[in-house]
Scaffold this active site. Sequence first.
Site: not given
Length: 296
Positions: A16, A46, A126
Site C-alpha cells: 500500500h 501487503d 508502514s
Amino acid sequence: SGVVIDAGGTILTNYHVVAGANNLEVKFADGTAVAAELVADDPGNDVAIIRADLSGKSVTTAALGNSDGVRVGDPVLAIGNPFELEGTLTAGIVSAKGRTFAAGGAGTRPIRNMIQTDAPVNPGNSGGPLLDCQGKVIGINTALENPTGQDVNVGIAYAVPINTVNRDLPDLQAGTAIKHPWLGIAGEDITPAIAKDLSLSVQSGVYVTIVSSGGPAQSAGVRAAFQSESQAAQSTSLRSGGDVIAAVDGQNVTSVEELAGYLDANKRPGDTVTLKILRDGQEQTIDATLAEWPAN
C-alpha cells in the site's frame, strides 16, 4: 518506509506504500535520493519489492530474523517516518502472535499470523522494520487498529512476519507477483453449542454459512446455510442445511483459521483440494479447484 535487504538495492516495503505510483524515489538517511522501480508485489500480504539504483553508493543491508521464534513479551523496536518525521525509532513489546487482520471491507483477504505490538506505530511507519533486540528484522510494520477513526496509534499495531515474506521472497525478487488461493466460503467454527442447536453429529469442524457465487466451493457443490451475504446478515441465528468441512487433504480442521492457514501455506490458485464434508449426517468427499483470491 522500507528496508534494504541486499547490496543490489532490493528494498522491502508494504504494497500500500507503493500502490498506484507512477514514479518511485528512495531517500536515504544521508539525504541522498535515487530512482527506484517496482519489481513485484503481493497485495494479499501487503508486501512489495522495489529496487533502487545504488550505483556508486554503499549501504548497509538489514539482517532478517526468524519471526517464528518470537515470543510474547519480547522487546521490539520500530523504525519509520511517522508524520514525515524521518528516522523515528519507537520501542515496545510483542503483545501477541498469530493475529489475523483485514484492512479493507467485506471480501478483503485477511493477513494471517501477524505480530501484534504496542510499539508506537503511526501513518508513515508502514513498510518500515520491526526489529528484535539484536537488530534483526522480524516483521514489516503494516497496520494499526483505528477505533477512533483518527488513524493514530492506540497501542495496537500489526506487522507482517518476516517468515511470511521469506516464503515468497525468491519469487518476488525474480519479479513474480504472488497470487493466493481462494476457496470461496464463509463459515463458523463449530462449538458444542452450535452442534447442539443445529443437531450436528460432530463437535468440531467448519460449518459453511456462505459460498461465493461462481467460486470454487460453489462449483464443487459445497452447500451453505444461507443463500447470500445479505440473507446471512439479516438472520439472527444460524440456519441448518450447511455442510460441515471436517478435513482438507486428509488433515482434520477445527476452525476457519486452520482451514485458511492450510490453504495459504500449501496451495496455489489452480491446485485441487479434497474436502471431507458431513452433509445431513453423511460423510462425503468433494474435490474443489482453487481460484485466485479476487481483487477488491
